[in-house]
Design a protein around this motif. Structure first.
Motif, short mmCIF file in Angstrom:
data_model
loop_
_atom_site.label_atom_id
_atom_site.label_comp_id
_atom_site.label_asym_id
_atom_site.label_seq_id
_atom_site.Cartn_x
_atom_site.Cartn_y
_atom_site.Cartn_z
N UNK A 183 0.83 -1.19 0.00
CA UNK A 183 0.00 0.00 0.00
C UNK A 183 0.88 1.26 0.00
N UNK A 184 0.33 2.35 -0.52
CA UNK A 184 1.03 3.64 -0.49
C UNK A 184 0.30 4.58 0.47
N UNK A 185 1.06 5.21 1.37
CA UNK A 185 0.50 6.18 2.31
C UNK A 185 1.06 7.56 1.97
N UNK A 186 0.17 8.51 1.78
CA UNK A 186 0.57 9.89 1.50
C UNK A 186 0.05 10.78 2.62
N UNK A 187 0.93 11.53 3.26
CA UNK A 187 0.54 12.38 4.38
C UNK A 187 1.43 13.61 4.43
N UNK A 188 1.10 14.54 5.31
CA UNK A 188 1.90 15.75 5.44
C UNK A 188 2.85 15.69 6.62
N UNK A 189 2.58 14.79 7.58
CA UNK A 189 3.39 14.78 8.79
C UNK A 189 3.26 13.44 9.50
N UNK A 190 4.38 12.97 10.05
CA UNK A 190 4.37 11.80 10.93
C UNK A 190 4.91 12.25 12.28
N UNK A 191 4.07 12.15 13.30
CA UNK A 191 4.43 12.66 14.62
C UNK A 191 3.64 11.87 15.66
N UNK A 192 4.26 11.57 16.81
CA UNK A 192 3.54 10.78 17.83
C UNK A 192 2.31 11.47 18.41
N UNK A 193 2.21 12.80 18.25
CA UNK A 193 1.04 13.52 18.74
C UNK A 193 0.17 13.89 17.54
N UNK A 194 -0.92 13.18 17.37
CA UNK A 194 -1.82 13.43 16.23
C UNK A 194 -3.02 14.25 16.69
N UNK A 195 -3.51 15.16 15.84
CA UNK A 195 -4.70 15.96 16.19
C UNK A 195 -5.98 15.15 16.05
N UNK A 196 -6.23 14.29 17.03
CA UNK A 196 -7.38 13.38 16.95
C UNK A 196 -8.72 14.09 17.07
N UNK A 197 -8.69 15.39 17.36
CA UNK A 197 -9.93 16.16 17.44
C UNK A 197 -10.43 16.59 16.07
N UNK A 198 -9.75 16.19 15.01
CA UNK A 198 -10.01 16.74 13.68
C UNK A 198 -11.48 16.59 13.27
N UNK A 199 -12.02 15.37 13.34
CA UNK A 199 -13.38 15.15 12.87
C UNK A 199 -14.40 15.96 13.63
N UNK A 200 -14.25 16.02 14.96
CA UNK A 200 -15.21 16.78 15.77
C UNK A 200 -15.14 18.27 15.43
N UNK A 201 -13.93 18.80 15.28
CA UNK A 201 -13.81 20.23 14.97
C UNK A 201 -14.34 20.53 13.56
#
Length: 265
Positions: free
Chosen positions: A242-260
């Motif tokens: 599989x290919x993964x395309x993202x802007x950042x890899x970091x142990x702290x992810x903004x998991x609030x994204x969907x709610x916001x």
């Protein structure tokens, strides 16, 4: 937009384009915190965040399947605004849509193109490329739906499937509740949309469903905005093609994204 076979800038050179892009300050304002901020592993926001200093953020540890957008000040500003707890919802959605558009554009850049020749209004021949047909998008509900408009803005006629995966209340395992794809999805290249990769469990389950419908993992490009090292590693270990395309890899992810994004926070 560059041709699909053009390599992403600095993707394979961890020193020129490190995957760590944003530093977090420790809550303790002492000399030890200032010394830790100069290390290769970012400090964490609080005791509830990941504290494993052995986490490796270099792309060499995750393989060529992981692709990062080339870092620039525009992308970093968008990441900063999305992470800022004081950002208004209007600004959050606006910046999220901008970042989504950048990811989608690069995702399309990974799909096949073919050479073609066209005639300009002045009668000259121009040798260019054209987009190959046989692609589709699949959003993992609900947060993945935030990326659908960005894909439609770039490909007006592209077909988009949906899949709903939620954790079972008793077993806490990811469970598929709904899946609807184009009937010939097995013939298509799939842009799988999910903005935040935290554990990777939801994406792994979604890919399994796509495989059950005949899609080859090498034909799946996962589009995300933020990923944790653990999430990306889990997906790649389960599906090496599989290919993964993202802007950042970091142990702290903004998991609030969907709610916001959808205003349900």
């Amino acid at each position: 937009m560059p041709c699909h076979n053009q390599q992403l800038n600095n993707v394979n050179t961890g020193q020129e384009h490190p995957m760590k892009q944003v530093r977090f300050a420790n809550n303790n304002n002492n000399s030890s915190s200032s010394s830790s901020s100069s290390s290769n592993v970012p400090a964490v926001l609080s005791d509830s965040e990941p504290t494993d200093a052995t986490i490796q953020l270099g792309q060499d540890n995750l393989g060529p399947q992981l692709k990062l957008l080339p870092l620039n000040d525009q992308i970093r500003e968008l990441q900063t605004i999305i992470r800022d707890k004081t950002t208004s919802r209007g600004d959050f959605v606006f910046c999220a849509d901008r970042l989504i558009r950048l990811v989608v554009e690069e995702g399309l850049n990974q799909l096949p193109y073919s050479e073609c020749t066209v005639t300009t209004p002045t009668g000259y021949k121009y040798e260019g490329v054209k987009f190959e047909r046989g692609n589709c998008g699949v959003s993992i509900m609900r947060s993945g739906e935030a990326m659908e408009q960005g894909l439609r803005d770039c490909c007006r006629s592209i077909r988009i499937g949906k899949i709903l995966i939620q954790s079972d209340e008793e077993t806490q395992k990811a469970k598929v509740y709904y899946a609807k794809f184009p009937p010939d999805v097995y013939r298509r290249k799939v842009l799988l949309m999910y903005p935040i990769l935290s554990t990777g469990n939801t994406v792994i389950e979604a890919v399994r469903v796509l495989i059950e419908h005949g899609v080859q993992p090498r034909h799946i490009i996962l589009l995300s905005l933020f990923s944790t090292p653990h999430g990306a590693k889990s997906i790649i270990q389960e599906f090496p093609d599989i290919t993964i395309l993202t802007t950042e890899v970091h142990p702290v992810a903004p998991t609030h994204f969907g709610q916001r994004y959808f205003g349900t926070d």
